[in-house]
Enzyme design. Structure first.
Site, PDB file in Angstrom:
ATOM      1  N   CYS A  76      41.796  69.385  47.119  1.00 28.10           N
ATOM      2  CA  CYS A  76      42.442  68.861  48.325  1.00 28.10           C
ATOM      3  C   CYS A  76      41.451  68.005  49.100  1.00 28.10           C
ATOM      4  O   CYS A  76      40.270  67.924  48.744  1.00 28.10           O
ATOM      5  CB  CYS A  76      42.963  69.994  49.206  1.00 28.10           C
ATOM      6  SG  CYS A  76      41.665  71.029  49.901  1.00 28.10           S
ATOM      7  N   CYS A  79      38.284  69.688  50.281  1.00 31.34           N
ATOM      8  CA  CYS A  79      37.210  69.781  49.282  1.00 31.34           C
ATOM      9  C   CYS A  79      36.338  68.522  49.333  1.00 31.34           C
ATOM     10  O   CYS A  79      35.107  68.593  49.322  1.00 31.34           O
ATOM     11  CB  CYS A  79      37.793  69.939  47.880  1.00 31.34           C
ATOM     12  SG  CYS A  79      38.827  71.380  47.638  1.00 31.34           S
ATOM     13  N   CYS A 150      32.861  61.195   2.233  1.00 36.12           N
ATOM     14  CA  CYS A 150      32.204  60.380   3.258  1.00 36.12           C
ATOM     15  C   CYS A 150      31.497  61.262   4.278  1.00 36.12           C
ATOM     16  O   CYS A 150      30.395  60.934   4.737  1.00 36.12           O
ATOM     17  CB  CYS A 150      33.237  59.493   3.961  1.00 36.12           C
ATOM     18  SG  CYS A 150      33.972  58.242   2.888  1.00 36.12           S
ATOM     19  N   ASP A 560      39.034  24.984  52.503  1.00 35.69           N
ATOM     20  CA  ASP A 560      38.142  23.852  52.278  1.00 35.69           C
ATOM     21  C   ASP A 560      38.946  22.792  51.521  1.00 35.69           C
ATOM     22  O   ASP A 560      39.848  23.138  50.743  1.00 35.69           O
ATOM     23  CB  ASP A 560      36.931  24.302  51.467  1.00 35.69           C
ATOM     24  CG  ASP A 560      35.970  23.151  51.209  1.00 35.69           C
ATOM     25  OD1 ASP A 560      35.599  22.465  52.170  1.00 35.69           O
ATOM     26  OD2 ASP A 560      35.614  22.933  50.031  1.00 35.69           O
ATOM     27  N   ASP A 760      34.998  27.706  47.413  1.00 36.18           N
ATOM     28  CA  ASP A 760      34.548  27.877  46.026  1.00 36.18           C
ATOM     29  C   ASP A 760      33.523  28.993  45.854  1.00 36.18           C
ATOM     30  O   ASP A 760      33.087  29.274  44.749  1.00 36.18           O
ATOM     31  CB  ASP A 760      33.982  26.566  45.475  1.00 36.18           C
ATOM     32  CG  ASP A 760      32.758  26.074  46.245  1.00 36.18           C
ATOM     33  OD1 ASP A 760      32.190  26.854  47.044  1.00 36.18           O
ATOM     34  OD2 ASP A 760      32.366  24.913  46.042  1.00 36.18           O
ATOM     35  N   ASP A 764      30.594  27.050  50.008  1.00 38.60           N
ATOM     36  CA  ASP A 764      31.208  27.551  51.241  1.00 38.60           C
ATOM     37  C   ASP A 764      30.762  28.967  51.574  1.00 38.60           C
ATOM     38  O   ASP A 764      31.414  29.645  52.367  1.00 38.60           O
ATOM     39  CB  ASP A 764      32.736  27.509  51.111  1.00 38.60           C
ATOM     40  CG  ASP A 764      33.247  26.123  50.768  1.00 38.60           C
ATOM     41  OD1 ASP A 764      32.804  25.168  51.421  1.00 38.60           O
ATOM     42  OD2 ASP A 764      34.068  25.995  49.854  1.00 38.60           O
TER      43      ASP A 764
END
Length: 881
Positions: A76, A79, A150, A560, A760, A764
């Site tokens: 909960c 906790c 194998c 921009d 960008d 900026d």
């Protein structure tokens, strides 16, 4: 060639990872070996959980590290609060946040004062466990090991590796290997398996977390089934007579014994409620959800047991109607069922992370020693030549060196149409090669790939806390003690009013059982997890919950111009000589020569035009760039100035002769560049940059939603106004130098506006940082941009609209969840306390209270999960339609 000092493998010095230490260079085959080398020398704090390998200085100048720890045993919000407060109390910890929904702790600490081990011990000290992959345990999928022969071959290969303590090999291609890390390493073990002819693929921490989650759900299912097996007969014998069901004729003593025998196994199945509930009070001095359950069911069980003893003692004052075993037993059944449904729902909230992780192929086909080799993706190194066949997954980031194809990037960036890839184009790990054959050079591997960065960014966002969650956290901190107090007051009130001991106990049990802090704890994080995950699936990366919340309040969007609203690929449209001294080609040649060393987008347009015109661009001397104004250089003894009117004015150069042409070109929305030679205006060059296809559509959508849209640019007012008008933008900030953009954003904020800045992410950066929400657009694979709170992978302006709509919808869901959680407790607790009884005679049965509590948190998580369906079908796919 060099030798890896950790695993002893031979590595190529040109492509291997390296570390400079005490004047010597060490080379490594993998990031794991490099980190172990650093850890062994105290240069990197080791941890079984995720810790950032690089340490950084915080705002105070002190060194800090980050740790993410997966926690087991939280039930909960109380906790989570208990663990968080304990971590914050540890010396050296500067920040700690525990997310109940993700079951993780996110900690920032000073590595000089605290250690990962201390963090773990603190968590264990308050009664919770850490989920971790042991340092000396290796979980592998061994491709090809699918039969007994194998298995025998691999086993024989492993026996030759010194340091392996135990190996468990399975026919389903799984291997669990424990080893002594002082004698061998993961890479050495995997190399032995490869030498035997098989491909080992290491299971990740995410695999381990998924396994733990599945294990938790499996255990809960078993508990629910066991509890129901005993609970249904208990319900029949205890309540059957109320609905007219036939019951065997049993004495009161026999009925009490039967119900005791049916309830005791249910109590045993739910033992964790009692162990955790009592421990949290005794050790942590905090009561949690488990404490309430233990108190409510324990009271009912012990009362019924005491009554049963009196019945068996032939006390005529007590009978089968005085026992309440069904309250204790059925409450646990309902609560366990609620926990199971909650675990299933919580597991689905982070589906987006799993989807992203599943994108990366497990193996890669590389060319080494002129041979094609299939190797685990973890072993691909920067510089490797990687081959991807049609239909195959691209394993890591890289640059195409041979071949061409269309690549499906939809699962990573949200782009619905496959993207054509040719030589020198970038490819992103986790995308799908559709048709052609590709060979590319790996440029980013492991944690550096775009996919890994996206996953890390989304995980960080999902673990962060939104400011709106603070109220829920404050309430959760006091919730359980207040509920206990209400329960005791309820018991005393009814008992003292003369309704009797049993009535008072029934009301007390109903109060402590119906109260649910879990719903409060899950309200915000589950919605954040689903919201940020949805964004990531569609190329919208929101870095933290605080940004998500701020984005929902945005009322002003600043774009921009160049490269954001426009395509960022300007073209020269006009070259006009001002005097007879220089021709158009002369002006272009001089301008290109001066602009050749500049990185400005207008410079690229001028240089490209000169190259297209097959003009030889000469070298210049004394080049200098004046930010926001232009460039200056010398060529063949002459001084060249390529600039705007501001710089010409600063140099006292008269531009009046070109004024008529300048006004006309700027009125057409073009940017005018002036070319001066030796202090005299020689000519002008006009450059145009077309608007993006989605720009006008996005602006219209934003304005329709009540946002003010502003364009900011360093361009002249006339040209800027023309572009803005064509896009439907009413407000323009023109002739703003790059360093002044942040000031303009601040000025808008001082007017009381909540501002989103779209740029960008590089040029900026200051403005993005200053804005309430910085949106870096079109980043492509560079998702680690520091300045943007939101990173848009695609260069699609409609994603700005999608971001704002996603954030607003997520916040609506959070508010719905919080309202339900508060409303449920505000209404449920008084009803359980018996507020309706004096007026209607209605008293809430504790069993019904338990069912309501169990499903309250499930309803909150389910409401958050509903976002996935809504956004995918209506908002994210077509926010503008």
């Amino acid at each position: 060639m060099a030798i890896d000092p950790i695993c002893g493998m031979e590595v190529d010095e040109k492509t291997a990872l390296s570390v400079e230490h005490e004047g010597q260079t060490y080379y490594f085959c993998s990031p794991g070996c490099r980190e172990k080398f650093l850890s062994d020398r105290g240069l990197l704090a080791p941890s079984p959980n995720e810790i950032t390998p690089s340490r950084r200085a915080d705002d105070s100048g002190q060194q800090s590290a980050k740790a993410t720890l997966k926690i087991k045993g939280m039930h909960c919000a109380s906790c989570a609060a208990s663990i968080e407060n304990s971590l914050k109390g540890l010396e050296g910890v500067s920040k700690a946040a525990v997310n109940f929904a993700t079951e993780k702790a996110y900690v920032e600490y000073d590595p000089g004062k605290a250690t990962p081990q201390a963090l773990e011990q603190t968590i264990k000290g308050v009664g919770y466990d850490i989920i971790r992959e042991e340092a000396a345990l290796l979980n592998l999928k061994v491709i090809g090991m699918d039969n007994a022969h194998c298995v025998g071959t691999v086993e024989a290969a492993l026996k030759r590796v010194k340091g392996i303590l135990n190996s468990q090999l399975f026919l389903n291609e799984r291997a669990i290997i424990s080893f002594d890390p002082t004698l061998t390493s993961r890479e050495a073990i995997k190399k032995a398996i490869r030498d035997a002819g098989y491909t080992p693929v290491e299971e990740t921490t995410v695999d381990r977390e998924r396994e733990v989650r599945h294990s938790e759900i499996r255990i809960l299912k078993i508990k629910v089934i066991l509890a129901a097996v005993f609970g249904l007969p208990l319900l029949y014998f205890a309540m059957g007579h109320h609905v007219g069901l036939p019951l065997p004729s049993l004495s009161d003593g026999s009925m009490a014994l039967l119900q005791l025998l049916l309830t005791t196994p249910i109590i045993a199945v739910g033992y964790q409620f009692y162990t955790v509930g009592i421990r949290s009070v005794v050790k942590n001095h905090r009561a949690g959800m488990d404490t309430l359950v233990a108190l409510g069911t324990g009271t009912a069980f012990l009362y019924s047991l005491a009554t049963s003893i009196l019945i068996w003692s032939d006390n005529a004052n007590y009978g089968k109607d005085d026992i309440y075993y069904e309250v204790a037993g059925l409450l646990i059944v309902f609560i366990l069922l609620g926990r199971l449904l909650e675990a299933l729902a919580k597991g689905r909230t982070s589906d987006s992370i799993r989807k992203l992780l599943e994108l990366q192929p497990k193996t890669a086909l590389v060319v080494r020693d002129d041979k094609e080799q299939e190797i685990p993706v973890e072993e691909v190194m920067v510089g490797d030549a990687v081959i991807v066949k049609p239909g195959g997954g691209i394993p890591v980031d890289g640059v195409v060196v041979e071949g061409s194809s269309s690549v499906d990037q939809s699962l990573l960036t949200g782009e619905s149409v496959p993207v054509e890839k040719n030589i020198d184009d970038e490819v992103i790990g986790g995308t799908i090669n559709k048709s052609g054959w590709l060979k590319f050079r790996a440029t980013k591997v492991g944690a550096d790939t775009a996919l890994a960065q996206i996953v890390k960014l989304v995980e960080d966002a999902q673990g962060s806390k939104a400011p709106v969650q603070r109220l829920a956290d404050r309430v959760a901190a006091y919730f359980v003690p207040v509920v206990l107090a209400i329960g005791l007051i309820t018991f005393l009130a009814w008992y003292l009013s003369g309704t009797g001991l049993v009535f008072g106990f029934t009301a007390f049990i109903a109060v402590v059982i119906i109260a649910c802090p879990c719903a409060l704890g899950l309200a915000t994080p589950t919605a954040v997890i689903v919201g940020t995950g949805l964004g990531a699936e569609n190329g919208i990366l929101i870095k933290d919950a605080e940004t998500l919340e701020r984005a929902s309040k945005v009322d002003t969007v600043v774009f921009d111009k160049t490269g954001t609203l426009t395509r960022g690929k300007p073209e020269v449209t006009d070259i006009i000589p001002i005097s007879n001294t220089y021709s158009s080609d002369d002006i272009l040649k001089l301008a290109a020569a001066a602009e050749k060393r500049s990185e400005h987008h207008l410079s690229e347009a001028i240089v490209s035009k000169a190259e297209e015109s097959e003009i030889l661009i000469p070298e210049v001397e004394n080049f200098s760039a004046i930010p926001g104004k232009g460039v200056e250089a010398r060529y063949n003894g002459t001084n060249i100035l390529v600039a705007n009117r501001k710089l010409l004015a600063d140099k006292d150069i008269d531009a009046l002769a070109a004024e008529e042409s300048i006004v006309r070109l700027e009125g057409e929305g073009k940017t005018v560049v002036l070319v001066a030679v030796d202090g005299m205006l020689a000519g002008i060059i006009a450059v145009a940059d077309k608007a993006k296809d989605s720009a006008a559509e996005t602006v219209a959508w934003l304005k329709q939603r009540g946002n003010q849209v502003i364009m900011i640019t360093g361009d002249n007012p006339r040209s800027a106004e023309n572009v803005a008008h064509s896009l439907g933008i009413d407000h323009v900030l023109a002739e703003v130098l790059p360093e002044d953009k942040a000031t303009e954003i601040k000025r808008l904020q001082e007017q009381g506006r909540t501002v989103a800045m779209v740029g960008d992410g590089i040029n900026d950066a200051p403005a993005l940082v200053q804005a309430d929400v910085g949106i870096a657009i079109g980043s492509g694979t560079d998702v680690a941009i520091e300045s943007g709170g939101v990173v848009l992978v695609r260069d699609d302006l409609r994603d700005v609209a999608r971001t704002l709509e996603l954030s607003r919808y997520t916040m609506r869901k959070i508010k719905q969840n919080l309202f339900w959680a508060f409303f449920y407790n505000s209404i449920g607790i008084p009803i359980a306390a018996g507020i309706l009884y004096p007026f209607t005679g209605f008293m809430l049965n504790p069993i019904i209270a338990g069912a309501a509590m169990a499903f309250s948190s499930v309803s909150v998580v389910s409401n958050s999960l509903s976002m996935r369906r809504y956004h995918l079908q209506r908002t994210l796919r077509n926010p503008l339609g």
